[in-house]
Design a protein around this motif. Structure first.
Motif, mmCIF file in Angstrom:
data_model
loop_
_atom_site.group_PDB
_atom_site.id
_atom_site.type_symbol
_atom_site.label_atom_id
_atom_site.label_comp_id
_atom_site.label_asym_id
_atom_site.label_seq_id
_atom_site.Cartn_x
_atom_site.Cartn_y
_atom_site.Cartn_z
ATOM 1 N N LYS A 1 23.706 -13.769 -39.522
ATOM 2 C CA LYS A 1 24.376 -12.686 -38.756
ATOM 3 C C LYS A 1 23.793 -11.300 -39.226
ATOM 4 N N PHE A 2 23.323 -11.327 -40.254
ATOM 5 C CA PHE A 2 22.452 -9.994 -40.785
ATOM 6 C C PHE A 2 21.003 -9.735 -40.244
ATOM 7 N N VAL A 3 20.335 -10.808 -40.223
ATOM 8 C CA VAL A 3 19.022 -10.671 -39.535
ATOM 9 C C VAL A 3 18.902 -10.347 -38.078
ATOM 10 N N LYS A 4 20.065 -11.063 -37.382
ATOM 11 C CA LYS A 4 20.432 -10.585 -36.152
ATOM 12 C C LYS A 4 20.563 -9.525 -35.667
ATOM 13 N N THR A 5 21.059 -8.543 -36.699
ATOM 14 C CA THR A 5 21.223 -7.406 -36.345
ATOM 15 C C THR A 5 19.930 -6.309 -36.367
ATOM 16 N N ILE A 6 18.965 -6.888 -36.791
ATOM 17 C CA ILE A 6 17.593 -6.292 -36.638
ATOM 18 C C ILE A 6 16.881 -6.312 -35.437
ATOM 19 N N SER A 7 16.550 -5.110 -35.089
ATOM 20 C CA SER A 7 15.853 -4.804 -33.920
ATOM 21 C C SER A 7 14.251 -5.266 -34.103
ATOM 22 N N PHE A 8 13.850 -6.069 -33.379
ATOM 23 C CA PHE A 8 12.322 -6.139 -33.173
ATOM 24 C C PHE A 8 11.696 -5.119 -32.611
ATOM 25 N N GLY A 9 11.955 -4.396 -31.778
ATOM 26 C CA GLY A 9 11.606 -2.984 -31.231
ATOM 27 C C GLY A 9 11.191 -2.119 -32.458
ATOM 28 N N ASP A 10 12.409 -1.852 -33.063
ATOM 29 C CA ASP A 10 12.197 -0.977 -34.530
ATOM 30 C C ASP A 10 11.253 -1.513 -35.435
ATOM 31 N N LEU A 11 11.488 -2.739 -35.693
ATOM 32 C CA LEU A 11 10.604 -3.406 -36.667
ATOM 33 C C LEU A 11 9.248 -3.700 -36.396
ATOM 34 N N ALA B 1 7.904 -4.923 -41.386
ATOM 35 C CA ALA B 1 7.907 -6.465 -40.983
ATOM 36 C C ALA B 1 7.219 -7.279 -41.946
ATOM 37 N N LYS B 2 5.839 -6.662 -42.534
ATOM 38 C CA LYS B 2 5.273 -7.549 -43.395
ATOM 39 C C LYS B 2 6.059 -7.559 -44.757
ATOM 40 N N ILE B 3 6.727 -6.512 -45.099
ATOM 41 C CA ILE B 3 7.635 -6.723 -46.428
ATOM 42 C C ILE B 3 8.577 -7.696 -46.090
ATOM 43 N N ILE B 4 9.313 -7.701 -45.149
ATOM 44 C CA ILE B 4 10.514 -8.568 -45.193
ATOM 45 C C ILE B 4 9.964 -10.167 -44.855
ATOM 46 N N SER B 5 8.728 -10.324 -44.455
ATOM 47 C CA SER B 5 8.041 -11.409 -44.320
ATOM 48 C C SER B 5 7.867 -11.990 -45.749
ATOM 49 N N ASN B 6 7.330 -11.216 -46.375
ATOM 50 C CA ASN B 6 7.168 -11.446 -48.079
ATOM 51 C C ASN B 6 8.508 -11.887 -48.957
ATOM 52 N N SER C 1 17.915 -5.804 -46.841
ATOM 53 C CA SER C 1 18.552 -4.646 -46.689
ATOM 54 C C SER C 1 18.329 -3.491 -47.299
ATOM 55 N N ASP C 2 17.706 -3.534 -48.348
ATOM 56 C CA ASP C 2 17.028 -2.443 -48.987
ATOM 57 C C ASP C 2 15.685 -1.806 -48.172
ATOM 58 N N THR C 3 15.026 -2.918 -47.845
ATOM 59 C CA THR C 3 13.577 -2.716 -47.064
ATOM 60 C C THR C 3 14.026 -1.951 -45.594
ATOM 61 N N LEU C 4 15.227 -2.401 -45.121
ATOM 62 C CA LEU C 4 15.350 -2.028 -43.740
ATOM 63 C C LEU C 4 16.494 -0.868 -43.883
ATOM 64 N N ASN C 5 16.810 -0.644 -45.009
ATOM 65 C CA ASN C 5 17.735 0.540 -45.144
ATOM 66 C C ASN C 5 19.211 0.388 -44.266
ATOM 67 N N THR C 6 19.755 -0.805 -44.260
ATOM 68 C CA THR C 6 20.935 -1.109 -43.886
ATOM 69 C C THR C 6 21.559 -1.965 -44.492
ATOM 70 N N SER C 7 22.952 -2.002 -44.336
ATOM 71 C CA SER C 7 24.021 -2.720 -45.046
ATOM 72 C C SER C 7 24.250 -4.342 -44.793
ATOM 73 N N GLN D 1 11.476 -17.795 -36.856
ATOM 74 C CA GLN D 1 10.535 -18.340 -36.119
ATOM 75 C C GLN D 1 10.344 -17.210 -35.020
ATOM 76 N N LYS D 2 11.561 -16.835 -34.368
ATOM 77 C CA LYS D 2 11.156 -15.579 -33.259
ATOM 78 C C LYS D 2 10.532 -14.617 -33.898
ATOM 79 N N PHE D 3 11.084 -14.012 -35.269
ATOM 80 C CA PHE D 3 10.464 -13.140 -35.673
ATOM 81 C C PHE D 3 9.010 -12.982 -35.934
ATOM 82 N N TYR D 4 8.333 -14.357 -36.203
ATOM 83 C CA TYR D 4 6.821 -14.200 -36.500
ATOM 84 C C TYR D 4 6.139 -14.239 -35.231
ATOM 85 N N LYS D 5 6.794 -15.061 -34.098
ATOM 86 C CA LYS D 5 6.242 -14.783 -32.821
ATOM 87 C C LYS D 5 6.094 -13.657 -32.141
#
Length: 350
Positions: free
Chosen positions: A244-254, A264-269, A47-53, A339-343
């Protein structure tokens, strides 16, 4: 370029057991932190990386047993003369000990032991008595009455003895990364399940009443069951809130096409450092314990008159939503998103 997860990361929903990510690659790290705090750190870093709650996990519901009904007083009484007539079979000693002050304040486990010991002694005693006498009829009736109510005394033990009733209560104690007492707990529950089975099948002569207290002593020593159930329920809640939290993340923004994928690389780590290396091995450990212990919980507690529907729900072996399946399923759901994120983001997971 399209990257897919390596074979050790692939989750197949059709498999009966969750394939845990990289368990063979990453060993369980020694850590003094509570497992739930690692989950919290994981979500906080995301959440800190993505600046969201982040999303707060649901509060666990307290599970309480239902008080057993009260048995009516037995109307079978023995006179002093009749009691003295039982000297040859020593049933008089057992009855006298139970009727003294110590017997009246006996624990639920001690009460159950007395009922079983009476039944076991009664047969020998009846063989020494004339079956046409009043004392014979009284001992026979008392034995039959105790046999009929023996499961009541067993369930009363489950309800009243703290080594057993706290199994379902919430606690601040989480199961550690390297807990003690697992094998002793399995042995103790197996002893209790055996006694219950013998009572249900009316194999009263085979019951070893001394094993009752041996089992309670082991359960009291480690308190493993309460910590395991608490930790499994907690991990399920944490997995669900994390998903539920990660599903709020937009792949288009990420990971926008043709642009920098730094976040994206930071949250992968973060995912690999906390979830793969620490959280998943711990959950694999909980899963292993539950695969052995949940069937014992089922045989001991399931659909007894003291067991509420919320507990039955967790230990029903035929339910896809029992505690074990919830733990596995919540882990799968979380990993599927990654899995969907990496793809989608075309980032190599290693």
């Amino acid at each position: 370029m399209n990257h897919s997860l390596p074979s050790k990361l692939i989750i197949k929903r059709s498999l009966p057991v969750v394939i845990l990510l990289l368990v063979s690659v990453f060993t369980l790290t020694s850590c003094s932190k509570a497992p739930s705090s690692i989950n919290n750190t994981y979500i906080t870093r995301l959440s800190d990386t993505l600046n969201t709650s982040p999303i707060t996990p649901v509060v666990l519901e307290q599970l309480k047993l239902t008080r057993p009904s009260v048995l009516s007083e037995s109307k079978i009484t023995l006179s002093i003369v009749e009691l003295a007539g039982l000297t040859r079979c020593r049933l008089n000693i057992l009855i006298s000990e139970h009727n003294n002050q110590l017997g009246k304040t006996a624990t639920a486990a001690s009460q159950l032991k007395y009922q079983i010991n009476f039944i076991q002694s009664a047969d020998n005693c009846l063989n020494t008595l004339d079956d046409n006498t009043a004392i014979y009829s009284k001992i026979s009736d008392a034995k039959n009455q105790k046999q009929a109510h023996l499961m009541h005394y067993f369930n009363t033990m489950l309800f009243k003895e703290p080594e057993l009733n706290r199994t379902w209560l919430l606690t601040s104690n989480e199961l550690s990364m390297q807990p003690a007492g697992y094998s002793d707990t399995v042995e103790a529950l197996t002893q209790l399940v055996t006694i219950k089975k013998q009572i249900k099948s009316q194999q009263f002569s085979q019951v070893n009443t001394d094993s009752l207290f041996n089992a309670l002593e082991q359960l009291n020593k480690y308190r493993f069951n309460q910590a395991l159930i608490q930790s499994a329920r907690q991990q399920i809640a944490l997995n669900n809130s994390a998903t539920k939290f990660v599903k709020t993340i937009s792949f288009g923004d990420l990971c926008p096409t043709g642009k920098n994928k730094k976040e994206a690389k930071i949250i992968s780590n973060v995912f690999q450092k906390y979830y793969l290396k620490q959280i998943q091995p711990y959950q694999a450990q909980l899963t292993g314990y539950l695969e052995v212990l949940q069937p014992l919980y089922n045989r001991l507690w399931f659909e007894e008159n003291i067991t509420v529907k919320q507990i039955n729900y967790l230990i029903d072996e035929n339910s896809p939503n029992n505690l074990l399946n919830q733990l596995k399923g919540s882990a799968v759901d979380h990993v599927v998103w990654w899995q969907k994120f990496y793809k989608t983001c075309e980032i190599s997971p290693i």
